[in-house]
Design an enzyme around this catalytic site. Structure first.
Site, mmCIF file in Angstrom:
data_model
loop_
_atom_site.group_PDB
_atom_site.id
_atom_site.type_symbol
_atom_site.label_atom_id
_atom_site.label_comp_id
_atom_site.label_asym_id
_atom_site.label_seq_id
_atom_site.Cartn_x
_atom_site.Cartn_y
_atom_site.Cartn_z
ATOM 1 N N ASN A 67 7.540 92.428 7.295
ATOM 2 C CA ASN A 67 7.831 90.993 7.265
ATOM 3 C C ASN A 67 8.640 90.618 6.022
ATOM 4 O O ASN A 67 9.612 89.855 6.099
ATOM 5 C CB ASN A 67 6.525 90.194 7.264
ATOM 6 C CG ASN A 67 5.834 90.168 8.613
ATOM 7 O OD1 ASN A 67 6.402 90.586 9.623
ATOM 8 N ND2 ASN A 67 4.612 89.693 8.642
ATOM 9 N N ARG A 425 15.798 89.594 23.893
ATOM 10 C CA ARG A 425 15.395 90.878 23.313
ATOM 11 C C ARG A 425 14.747 91.705 24.404
ATOM 12 O O ARG A 425 13.932 91.196 25.183
ATOM 13 C CB ARG A 425 14.403 90.705 22.156
ATOM 14 C CG ARG A 425 14.945 89.906 20.975
ATOM 15 C CD ARG A 425 13.965 89.958 19.799
ATOM 16 N NE ARG A 425 14.269 88.949 18.795
ATOM 17 C CZ ARG A 425 15.156 89.098 17.830
ATOM 18 N NH1 ARG A 425 15.855 90.222 17.753
ATOM 19 N NH2 ARG A 425 15.359 88.141 16.942
ATOM 20 N N ARG A 455 19.424 88.356 16.392
ATOM 21 C CA ARG A 455 19.471 89.070 15.118
ATOM 22 C C ARG A 455 18.654 90.363 15.158
ATOM 23 O O ARG A 455 17.510 90.388 15.609
ATOM 24 C CB ARG A 455 18.954 88.183 13.989
ATOM 25 C CG ARG A 455 19.352 88.695 12.600
ATOM 26 C CD ARG A 455 18.663 87.925 11.502
ATOM 27 N NE ARG A 455 18.941 86.520 11.510
ATOM 28 C CZ ARG A 455 19.945 85.943 10.831
ATOM 29 N NH1 ARG A 455 20.765 86.688 10.119
ATOM 30 N NH2 ARG A 455 20.120 84.641 10.873
ATOM 31 N N HIS A 485 18.190 81.285 23.937
ATOM 32 C CA HIS A 485 16.859 81.787 23.609
ATOM 33 C C HIS A 485 15.848 81.514 24.713
ATOM 34 O O HIS A 485 14.699 81.968 24.640
ATOM 35 C CB HIS A 485 16.404 81.125 22.287
ATOM 36 C CG HIS A 485 15.171 81.712 21.689
ATOM 37 N ND1 HIS A 485 13.984 81.025 21.594
ATOM 38 C CD2 HIS A 485 14.929 82.936 21.138
ATOM 39 C CE1 HIS A 485 13.067 81.787 21.007
ATOM 40 N NE2 HIS A 485 13.620 82.950 20.723
ATOM 41 N N HIS A 642 2.262 84.129 19.655
ATOM 42 C CA HIS A 642 3.688 83.877 19.888
ATOM 43 C C HIS A 642 3.944 82.764 20.900
ATOM 44 O O HIS A 642 5.059 82.248 20.991
ATOM 45 C CB HIS A 642 4.348 85.182 20.364
ATOM 46 C CG HIS A 642 5.836 85.157 20.376
ATOM 47 N ND1 HIS A 642 6.583 85.107 21.532
ATOM 48 C CD2 HIS A 642 6.733 85.181 19.360
ATOM 49 C CE1 HIS A 642 7.871 85.101 21.235
ATOM 50 N NE2 HIS A 642 7.997 85.139 19.922
#
EC number: 2.7.4.1
Length: 754
Positions: A67, A425, A455, A485, A642
């Protein structure tokens, strides 16, 4: 409720409005960067928690290292760029970029110090007691040292190459890799010939005292060789020479192995010192889309620029000589405040490797295998299951397989005409991408929006995009100026009643690997209005057209912010009118000041607000006259929280939404996101109960204080221990048990075959 202050904080005006005014000591908003570091400290607390199993503690320590790496690459990198621009703009908390950097550096140093105290004083000694031992080659047995030397000469020396350094010119070293800086004693052959040493004062001129400028070399360790090298145990009995031994595992880190035998790389030279170091490069390199005619080619240039970007952090062994320390600092032009002298192994992510050791199951969590959803029959197609009603999956308690299965079935179903999906992703060997390719090869109309600007996943997404294009998939590289996204998959199927749209909405990525580690929500539906909205949304993105008004969906950057604010203000108005107002939201981050202000206003009107924010929260809770009805908690447990999930009482109508968006400016204004209503009564009830469950957690929950700090919620003697994640898993297990029991009580007749 959180502890409160007696005075209402004033709002700090933006520096652009009042450049000469002092910064308010208690601004209305908390600093984003410092609150992120506060979050990582909560994760670090898990590594120090004796109630957590030992290898899980090691894993949490590795997570804090990973992190922090990303934080320094992106956030510190961004602040440095802001500081270099010379702008005096202040953030919502009233801090300039340079002030933020100073505060971040101080917190980072304290954080790193605590990381290594936990490693040295808690994790390593406890692992050694359980025979998971890091070997010191200077103090090991001859047998162990001989095994280390065999490995070095057989597997290492042929791979690595040292490089002499001249005039501080380093080779282009990759960021986040381990490298060795070798200090060599200068030799006479390299000194000027026929020179006479001048004697001054009382210094004698003797050959023995003659010194030459030290020289340096670097040995990049690269990523080819494994960093953890297993070795036989020192004592007799079980050797534990390879992973999987029942009793012991002894290992050396690659940098320690190479350091011990480093003389082999420099025959005829004297090595004064060899020490590991690590650099972190600025990853806040974005594509200038206004100048990029070819997005794919432009993203490849971004990756190259990131590889060559400035160094923003330098980590080195704390016992490095002054010569090595000064040489590295001056060579990489690193600010002293971001130089970290580490008393321990650099890059704590090696602990992930120890966590996965075979033969030490007692040191890891009890397995929680994902459960099958009772709403999905194993002997029916996904289309049949979804046709019976909306299905909600809670990952990772319930398996992600149905989502993968839906796309795989669509690829071979002759009645499926089209598949449309957004990929932000994915996994390395994505079965969903493979299914999209199969669908295209079978002649179906397949469209994939692949976000090349995700990213750190840019390279993988570029590879997938090219492979899908070659198979005939229509690939769209997102939208200029925005990141796509949203998580949605649309399958168009021909059925007797006409064309039917089957849709998956999610809060997480289409990644079956992280779906076992992240807490997320999937909604599978054939609702006609949601299907129509999803198709309109998808076509607007791919066709670069103006979306038409949606029936149910809200989309960022067009309507999601407005819808969210309307829902918050609706609770505010009802509360002002004497009705009960209530908001419960589960998010990863709360940063947007307009949303925070709306929540402050709702609190002042008496709305009860419960916020479960995993990471950054810039809102100050529990302040009389401002936010006294707002409670903020954070859950840090086995799985990464999440899911974005929100509830509004809405006059007793109980509105529930899932979303791909956090409440941050980037999500609401600079990304393509979705806010999806949940319509099924049973699903809404379940999600509301889930939101409430998190606020009963007294095992892994932290309550935020008005100053931005957090206090861990402890169970009292009168309370029953409640752990939200464990409760959700046990409920998923019980649901499958109930299904099996009910099926055993049902008589099923044999029918004659036709």
């Amino acid at each position: 409720m959180p502890a409160s202050r007696t005075a209402k904080p004033k709002v700090a005006r933006p520096a652009s409005e009042t450049p000469s005014q002092p910064v308010d000591p208690l601004p209305r908003y908390l600093n984003r960067e410092l609150e992120w570091l506060e979050f990582n400290s909560r994760v670090l607390d898990q590594a120090s928690d004796s109630s957590v199993r030992l290898l899980e503690r090691a894993k949490f320590l590795a997570i804090t290292g990973s992190n922090l790496d990303e934080f320094v690459m992106v956030r510190v990198g961004s602040l440095k760029l802001q500081g270099q621009s010379g702008a005096g703009r202040r953030d919502p908390a009233g801090l300039t970029a340079s002030e933020q950097l100073q505060a971040v550096a101080r917190r980072c140093h304290r954080h790193v110090t605590r990381q290594y105290e936990i490693l040295r004083n808690e994790i390593q000694p406890s692992l050694a007691e359980r025979q998971v031992t890091r070997v010191d080659l200077n103090q090991c047995s001859d047998r162990t040292l001989a095994a280390a030397e065999r490995h070095f000469r057989g597997d290492v020396v042929a791979v690595l190459s040292p490089q002499a350094l001249h005039d501080r010119r380093f080779p282009m070293l990759p960021g986040l890799g381990i490298h060795l800086c070798v200090q060599l004693r200068g030799v006479a052959e390299l000194a000027p010939q026929n020179t006479t040493k001048v004697v001054t004062g009382d210094s004698p001129n003797t050959d023995a005292d003659q010194e030459f400028e030290p020289q340096f070399a670097v040995i990049p360790l690269g990523r080819t060789l494994p960093r953890i090298v297993p070795l036989p145990a020192d004592k007799s009995g079980p050797t534990g020479a390879m992973p999987g031994g029942d009793n012991s595992y002894h290992y050396v880190l690659l940098e320690d192995l190479v350091t011990h035998f480093v003389d082999d790389f420099f025959p005829g030279r004297e090595v004064i010192q060899c020490k590991p170091f690590r650099i972190t490069r600025n990853a806040d390199v974005e594509l200038r889309e206004d100048g990029a005619g070819d997005l794919l080619g432009g993203m490849e240039e971004v990756l190259e620029s990131r590889r060559l970007s400035d160094v923003v952090r330098l980590e080195m062994d704390a016992s490095s000589s002054d010569a090595i320390r000064n040489y590295l600092i001056e060579s990489f032009y690193v600010d002293p405040e971001f130089v970290f002298q580490i008393d321990g192994p650099l890059d704590l992510t090696y602990l992930f490797g120890l966590h996965s050791l075979e033969g030490f199951s007692s040191l890891r969590d009890e397995p929680w295998p994902p459960q099958r959803s009772p709403a999905i029959a194993a002997d029916e197609t996904m289309f049949t299951s979804i046709a019976e009603g909306d299905i909600m999956l809670m990952h990772p308690y319930e398996t992600f397989d149905p989502v993968v299965r839906l796309v795989e079935e669509a690829a071979i179903d002759p009645d499926v005409l089209a598949v449309k999906q957004i990929l932000y992703r994915t996994s390395r060997n994505s079965p969903i991408v493979a299914a999209l390719i199969r669908a295209a090869e079978r002649g179906k109309y397949v469209t994939a929006i692949v976000e090349l600007k995700a990213r750190f996943d840019e390279a993988r997404n570029i590879e997938w995009a090219r492979e899908m294009e070659q198979a005939g998939v229509q690939v769209i590289y997102g939208i200029r100026g925005l990141k796509t996204h949203a998580k949605v998959c649309i399958i168009v199927r021909r059925e007797p009643q006409g064309l039917v749209r089957y849709v998956h909405f999610g809060t997480g990525n289409y990644n079956e690997v992280t779906a076992n580690l992240y807490g997320d929500i999937s909604l599978l539906t054939k609702d006609e209005s949601l299907g129509t909205d999803a198709t309109m949304f998808f076509n607007a993105v791919t066709g670069a057209s103006q979306p038409q008004p949606f029936q149910q969906l809200a989309i960022a950057p067009l309507t999601l912010r407005r819808t969210l604010l309307e829902m918050i203000r609706g609770e505010t108005e009802r509360s002002k009118q004497g009705q009960r107002g209530e908001i419960i939201a589960k998010l990863n981050a709360l940063v947007d000041t307009e949303v925070i202000d709306a929540l402050y206003e709702a609190s002042q009107a008496g709305v009860k607000i419960q916020l479960n924010v995993r990471g950054v929260c810039c809102l100050r809770p529990g302040i009389p006259g401002l936010s006294e009805t707002i409670e903020v908690i954070s859950i840090v447990d086995r799985f990464l929280e999440h899911a974005r999930l929100m509830y509004f009482r809405h006059g007793g109508d109980h509105k529930i939404f899932i979303s791909s968006a956090d409440w941050m400016p980037r999500n609401l204004d600079r990304r393509v996101e979705l806010l999806v209503p949940v319509n099924g009564p049973e699903i809404r009830k379940k999600l509301r109960e889930t939101l409430q469950l998190y606020f009963r957690d007294n095992q892994n929950a932290w309550r935020m204080q008005p100053d931005g700090s957090y206090e861990r919620i402890r169970v009292s003697k009168k309370q029953k221990p409640v752990r939200a994640q464990e409760t959700l898993y046990r409920e998923a297990v019980q649901a499958m048990k109930d299904l099996k029991q009910s099926s055993q009580m049902t008589f099923e007749t044999h029918r004659p075959t036709k």
